[in-house]
Design a protein around this motif. Structure first.
Motif, PDB file in Angstrom:
ATOM      1  N   ILE A 148     -26.575  10.520  -8.289  1.00 59.95           N
ATOM      2  CA  ILE A 148     -25.441   9.709  -8.731  1.00 59.95           C
ATOM      3  C   ILE A 148     -24.250  10.044  -7.841  1.00 59.95           C
ATOM      4  N   ARG A 149     -23.713   9.031  -7.166  1.00 54.88           N
ATOM      5  CA  ARG A 149     -22.534   9.216  -6.307  1.00 54.88           C
ATOM      6  C   ARG A 149     -21.320   8.640  -7.013  1.00 54.88           C
ATOM      7  N   ARG A 150     -20.361   9.475  -7.336  1.00 62.03           N
ATOM      8  CA  ARG A 150     -19.198   9.051  -8.087  1.00 62.03           C
ATOM      9  C   ARG A 150     -18.274   8.177  -7.253  1.00 62.03           C
ATOM     10  N   GLY A 151     -17.699   7.151  -7.911  1.00 64.45           N
ATOM     11  CA  GLY A 151     -16.739   6.272  -7.260  1.00 64.45           C
ATOM     12  C   GLY A 151     -15.311   6.706  -7.567  1.00 64.45           C
ATOM     13  N   LYS A 152     -14.362   5.930  -7.039  1.00 63.52           N
ATOM     14  CA  LYS A 152     -12.947   6.291  -7.186  1.00 63.52           C
ATOM     15  C   LYS A 152     -12.489   6.213  -8.647  1.00 63.52           C
ATOM     16  N   VAL A 182      -2.533   8.690  -9.559  1.00 63.69           N
ATOM     17  CA  VAL A 182      -2.252   7.307  -9.186  1.00 63.69           C
ATOM     18  C   VAL A 182      -3.490   6.777  -8.478  1.00 63.69           C
ATOM     19  N   LEU A 183      -4.020   5.673  -8.960  1.00 62.26           N
ATOM     20  CA  LEU A 183      -5.198   5.050  -8.366  1.00 62.26           C
ATOM     21  C   LEU A 183      -4.777   3.755  -7.682  1.00 62.26           C
ATOM     22  N   LEU A 184      -5.003   3.667  -6.387  1.00 62.00           N
ATOM     23  CA  LEU A 184      -4.699   2.465  -5.612  1.00 62.00           C
ATOM     24  C   LEU A 184      -5.982   1.679  -5.378  1.00 62.00           C
ATOM     25  N   ILE A 185      -6.001   0.431  -5.838  1.00 64.84           N
ATOM     26  CA  ILE A 185      -7.086  -0.506  -5.514  1.00 64.84           C
ATOM     27  C   ILE A 185      -6.480  -1.498  -4.538  1.00 64.84           C
ATOM     28  N   ASP A 186      -6.765  -1.303  -3.263  1.00 66.79           N
ATOM     29  CA  ASP A 186      -6.035  -1.977  -2.198  1.00 66.79           C
ATOM     30  C   ASP A 186      -6.738  -3.250  -1.738  1.00 66.79           C
ATOM     31  N   TRP A 208      -8.722   3.376  -3.073  1.00 67.91           N
ATOM     32  CA  TRP A 208      -9.956   2.594  -2.977  1.00 67.91           C
ATOM     33  C   TRP A 208      -9.625   1.335  -2.185  1.00 67.91           C
ATOM     34  N   HIS A 209     -10.025   1.328  -0.923  1.00 68.53           N
ATOM     35  CA  HIS A 209      -9.734   0.205  -0.043  1.00 68.53           C
ATOM     36  C   HIS A 209     -10.881  -0.798  -0.118  1.00 68.53           C
ATOM     37  N   VAL A 210     -10.587  -1.972  -0.632  1.00 67.93           N
ATOM     38  CA  VAL A 210     -11.597  -2.987  -0.890  1.00 67.93           C
ATOM     39  C   VAL A 210     -11.888  -3.779   0.386  1.00 67.93           C
ATOM     40  N   LYS A 211     -13.172  -4.046   0.630  1.00 68.43           N
ATOM     41  CA  LYS A 211     -13.611  -4.877   1.754  1.00 68.43           C
ATOM     42  C   LYS A 211     -14.357  -6.090   1.215  1.00 68.43           C
ATOM     43  N   SER A 212     -14.716  -6.991   2.118  1.00 66.65           N
ATOM     44  CA  SER A 212     -15.415  -8.203   1.689  1.00 66.65           C
ATOM     45  C   SER A 212     -16.781  -7.887   1.086  1.00 66.65           C
ATOM     46  N   THR A 213     -17.366  -6.739   1.459  1.00 65.24           N
ATOM     47  CA  THR A 213     -18.692  -6.366   0.953  1.00 65.24           C
ATOM     48  C   THR A 213     -18.626  -5.422  -0.242  1.00 65.24           C
ATOM     49  N   THR A 214     -17.428  -5.049  -0.668  1.00 65.44           N
ATOM     50  CA  THR A 214     -17.284  -4.083  -1.757  1.00 65.44           C
ATOM     51  C   THR A 214     -17.677  -4.702  -3.096  1.00 65.44           C
ATOM     52  N   LYS A 215     -18.434  -3.946  -3.875  1.00 64.79           N
ATOM     53  CA  LYS A 215     -18.810  -4.354  -5.228  1.00 64.79           C
ATOM     54  C   LYS A 215     -18.089  -3.467  -6.235  1.00 64.79           C
ATOM     55  N   ALA A 216     -17.807  -4.032  -7.400  1.00 63.66           N
ATOM     56  CA  ALA A 216     -17.082  -3.287  -8.424  1.00 63.66           C
ATOM     57  C   ALA A 216     -17.835  -2.031  -8.842  1.00 63.66           C
ATOM     58  N   GLN A 217     -19.157  -2.097  -8.858  1.00 65.28           N
ATOM     59  CA  GLN A 217     -19.976  -0.959  -9.264  1.00 65.28           C
ATOM     60  C   GLN A 217     -19.706   0.261  -8.388  1.00 65.28           C
ATOM     61  N   THR A 240       0.831  -1.208   0.000  1.00 65.78           N
ATOM     62  CA  THR A 240       0.000   0.000   0.000  1.00 65.78           C
ATOM     63  C   THR A 240       0.862   1.254   0.000  1.00 65.78           C
ATOM     64  N   GLU A 241       1.926   1.239   0.797  1.00 70.75           N
ATOM     65  CA  GLU A 241       2.814   2.392   0.878  1.00 70.75           C
ATOM     66  C   GLU A 241       3.488   2.662  -0.459  1.00 70.75           C
ATOM     67  N   LEU A 242       3.668   1.617  -1.263  1.00 72.07           N
ATOM     68  CA  LEU A 242       4.285   1.789  -2.580  1.00 72.07           C
ATOM     69  C   LEU A 242       3.503   2.789  -3.417  1.00 72.07           C
ATOM     70  N   ALA A 243       2.178   2.665  -3.451  1.00 75.50           N
ATOM     71  CA  ALA A 243       1.354   3.582  -4.252  1.00 75.50           C
ATOM     72  C   ALA A 243       1.498   5.014  -3.746  1.00 75.50           C
ATOM     73  N   ARG A 244       1.542   5.176  -2.432  1.00 81.58           N
ATOM     74  CA  ARG A 244       1.669   6.524  -1.859  1.00 81.58           C
ATOM     75  C   ARG A 244       3.020   7.151  -2.210  1.00 81.58           C
ATOM     76  N   GLN A 245       4.064   6.339  -2.114  1.00 82.94           N
ATOM     77  CA  GLN A 245       5.396   6.854  -2.434  1.00 82.94           C
ATOM     78  C   GLN A 245       5.551   7.115  -3.930  1.00 82.94           C
ATOM     79  N   LEU A 246       4.914   6.292  -4.750  1.00 82.65           N
ATOM     80  CA  LEU A 246       4.952   6.498  -6.206  1.00 82.65           C
ATOM     81  C   LEU A 246       4.294   7.826  -6.560  1.00 82.65           C
TER      82      LEU A 246
END
Length: 279
Positions: A95-99, A111-115, A57-66, A40-46
């Motif tokens: 309409i609520r915009r996503g990452k 830089v977009l982090l999908i964590d 965008w921190h993914v959880k077990s309930t996160t949907k791609a939409q 995760t720190e790699l994306a921040r440093q990049l």
């Protein structure tokens, strides 16, 4: 754009090669490795090194791609229609915009982090195939197509908790961050704690790698846990010669920073018991 590491992040040569290859190919970089190895720190440093904004965008077990694209709040629109609110006439208000939308619509490259993508349902990566490949998606409620104004640099991390689909892997550039050797970890410690006593670091890291090599260990301590442990050793002013304590006590000093479950604590207690019996 080229990444060669930063003063705050020690990047091995093969990692920098992978990052720059992904940027050149305009493909997402999929980074795997043990938890706590700096994915995760790699994306921040990049982002910091290249002078770009970072979207996380921190993914959880309930996160949907939409959710990464957008979400339509039909319930709020229905309520406003019943209350006679003028907002109802413009569906864009709901309409609520996503990452991904934010990344595609940014004024400059980001830089977009999908964590931790492996936390989500197995269909999650497949549902993002077209969006990450074509850098566009359709908003069905408004009929508009959102296209990336500037192609973002996408960093995707995974702790390898589940296998990712082949079709998704084919669209990524892959890199596995190996656990650092003792010399590299020594450099990482010096970055975080400049001026630290070298004899303490050497003694602590020697013991740290001995702990990681204990057979039967359920969870090996990570880089971040090594940094926390060394910080506690410095705060308690532990001398290198006192680091191990009683030779018959297999538990390391301040072991709560390194051992994170009772099975591993019991393992070291059993080792201590066997050492006492042999003594």
């Amino acid at each position: 754009m080229r990444f060669d590491g930063t003063d705050a992040y020690i990047a091995e040569k093969d990692l920098t090669v992978a990052i720059n290859a992904a940027i050149a190919l305009q493909k997402p970089l999929l980074v795997k490795g043990e938890p706590g190895t700096g994915k995760t720190e790699l994306a921040r440093q990049l982002a910091s090194a290249l002078g770009l904004d970072l979207l996380e965008w921190h993914v959880k077990s309930t996160t949907k791609a939409q959710q990464g694209l957008y979400e339509y709040d039909a319930v709020s629109r229905l309520r406003d229609s019943q209350l006679g609110d003028d907002r109802f006439n413009d569906i864009g208000n709901y309409i609520r915009r996503g990452k991904l939308w934010d990344a595609f619509d940014a004024d400059k490259r980001v830089v977009l982090l999908i964590d931790e993508i492996d936390k989500a349902d197995i269909e999650f990566p497949n549902d993002l195939l077209q969006e990450l490949d074509r850098m566009e998606f359709h908003v069905y409620e408004t009929g508009e197509t959102i296209r990336a104004r500037h192609r973002p640099i996408v960093i995707i991390t995974s702790n390898n908790e589940k296998e990712l689909p082949d079709a998704f892997l084919r669209r990524c550039f892959f890199h596995f961050i190996r656990f650092p050797d003792i010399e590299t970890l020594h450099r990482i410690v010096e970055v975080h704690y400049p001026g630290i006593k070298q004899n303490l670091v050497r003694a602590a890291l020697t013991q740290f790698y001995e702990i990681r090599d204990v057979p039967g260990l359920k969870k090996k301590p990570s880089t971040s846990e090594a940094l926390d442990w060394i910080r506690l050793l410095v705060a308690d002013d532990v001398a290198p010669e006192d680091l191990r304590g009683d030779a018959k006590n297999a538990l390391p000093r301040l072991h709560g920073a390194l051992l994170k479950n009772e099975q591993d604590v019991h393992l070291f207690e059993r080792l201590a018991f066997m050492a006492r019996r042999q003594g």
